[in-house]
Design a protein around this motif. Structure first.
Motif, PDB file in Angstrom:
ATOM      1  N   ASP A  74      63.855  43.722  32.027  1.00 29.95           N
ATOM      2  CA  ASP A  74      63.649  45.129  31.717  1.00 29.95           C
ATOM      3  C   ASP A  74      64.953  45.721  31.184  1.00 29.95           C
ATOM      4  OD1 ASP A  74      62.609  47.713  31.603  1.00 29.95           O
ATOM      5  OD2 ASP A  74      63.283  48.152  33.632  1.00 29.95           O
ATOM      6  N   GLY A  75      64.896  46.369  30.040  1.00 31.72           N
ATOM      7  CA  GLY A  75      66.046  47.049  29.461  1.00 31.72           C
ATOM      8  C   GLY A  75      66.921  46.187  28.566  1.00 31.72           C
ATOM      9  N   GLU A  76      66.736  44.848  28.576  1.00 31.08           N
ATOM     10  CA  GLU A  76      67.576  43.982  27.749  1.00 31.08           C
ATOM     11  C   GLU A  76      67.102  43.975  26.307  1.00 31.08           C
ATOM     12  OE1 GLU A  76      69.605  40.377  30.107  1.00 31.08           O
ATOM     13  OE2 GLU A  76      67.454  40.136  29.810  1.00 31.08           O
ATOM     14  N   THR A  77      68.057  44.014  25.384  1.00 34.86           N
ATOM     15  CA  THR A  77      67.769  43.888  23.959  1.00 34.86           C
ATOM     16  C   THR A  77      68.753  42.876  23.385  1.00 34.86           C
ATOM     17  OG1 THR A  77      69.236  45.740  23.439  1.00 34.86           O
ATOM     18  CG2 THR A  77      66.891  46.250  23.715  1.00 34.86           C
ATOM     19  N   GLY A  78      68.634  42.586  22.103  1.00 32.36           N
ATOM     20  CA  GLY A  78      69.582  41.726  21.427  1.00 32.36           C
ATOM     21  C   GLY A  78      68.968  40.451  20.886  1.00 32.36           C
ATOM     22  N   GLN A  79      69.828  39.657  20.264  1.00 33.07           N
ATOM     23  CA  GLN A  79      69.432  38.443  19.536  1.00 33.07           C
ATOM     24  C   GLN A  79      69.556  37.216  20.436  1.00 33.07           C
ATOM     25  OE1 GLN A  79      68.711  38.529  16.108  1.00 33.07           O
ATOM     26  NE2 GLN A  79      68.335  36.350  15.957  1.00 33.07           N
ATOM     27  N   ARG A  80      68.555  36.310  20.384  1.00 27.19           N
ATOM     28  CA  ARG A  80      68.591  35.035  21.093  1.00 27.19           C
ATOM     29  C   ARG A  80      67.930  33.985  20.209  1.00 27.19           C
ATOM     30  NH1 ARG A  80      67.187  37.232  27.212  1.00 27.19           N
ATOM     31  NH2 ARG A  80      68.906  38.718  27.163  1.00 27.19           N
ATOM     32  N   PHE A  81      68.335  32.707  20.388  1.00 30.10           N
ATOM     33  CA  PHE A  81      67.675  31.658  19.617  1.00 30.10           C
ATOM     34  C   PHE A  81      67.495  30.382  20.425  1.00 30.10           C
ATOM     35  CE2 PHE A  81      72.179  30.883  18.389  1.00 30.10           C
ATOM     36  CZ  PHE A  81      72.284  29.532  18.666  1.00 30.10           C
TER      37      PHE A  81
END
Length: 137
Positions: A74-81
Motif C-alpha cells: 500500500d502506498g508504494e510506487t515506482g519502477q521494477r523489473f
C-alpha cells in the motif's frame, strides 16, 4: 508500454499475454506503478499460458518458487523489473535467482506463451500502472 488505470475496483485480477518471443531467448518485464489511492496492493506473477487448452500454470524458478515481481505494498510506487534469460548472467548463483533492490533476474530457459497475472488488492481502490515487455536476444 501502455498505461492501465484500474478505475475504482476491489480485488481485481487482469491478465496480459506476451505470447511469442520468436528467435529471442529472454524477456524483461517492466512495471511502473505511477499512482494509487486507497489501501491498495499490487501483486504481479509470471504464468505459462497454454493457448491450446486455455490453461495457465505459474512459472517457477530453479528452486521451485513462483516468478513474481517484488510486490507493491500500500502506498508504494515506482519502477521494477524481472529479467528471464537462460544465459549465466547471475555468476555462480546456485538457484539462478539474483535480487537487486526491487528487481530480479531469473536464469531460466524462456518458455513460449507467457502472461503476467496482475492482482490488485483492497476495497474501493484506484491505481495507474505501466507494463511492458522487451524481448532479449
Amino acid at each position: 508500454g501502455p498505461s492501465f488505470n484500474t478505475g475504482t475496483v476491489s480485488s481485481d485480477t487482469k491478465y496480459f499475454r506476451y505470447l511469442w518471443p520468436g528467435a529471442n531467448r529472454g524477456v524483461r518485464f517492466d512495471c511502473n506503478r505511477i499512482s494509487e489511492t486507497g489501501a491498495c496492493t499490487l501483486d504481479i506473477k509470471v504464468n505459462w499460458y497454454d493457448q491450446m487448452s486455455s490453461t495457465r500454470t505459474t512459472l517457477l524458478d530453479q528452486a521451485g518458487n513462483q516468478i513474481v515481481f517484488n510486490n507493491y505494498a500500500d502506498g508504494e510506487t515506482g519502477q521494477r523489473f524481472i529479467v528471464i534469460h537462460p544465459d549465466d548472467i547471475l555468476g555462480g548463483d546456485v538457484d539462478g535467482v539474483l535480487a537487486v533492490g526491487n528487481n530480479t533476474y531469473f536464469r531460466l530457459p524462456l518458455p513460449f506463451e507467457l502472461e503476467l497475472e496482475v492482482v490488485t488488492g483492497g476495497t474501493a481502490v484506484s491505481q495507474v500502472y505501466d507494463l511492458s515487455a522487451t524481448w532479449l536476444p
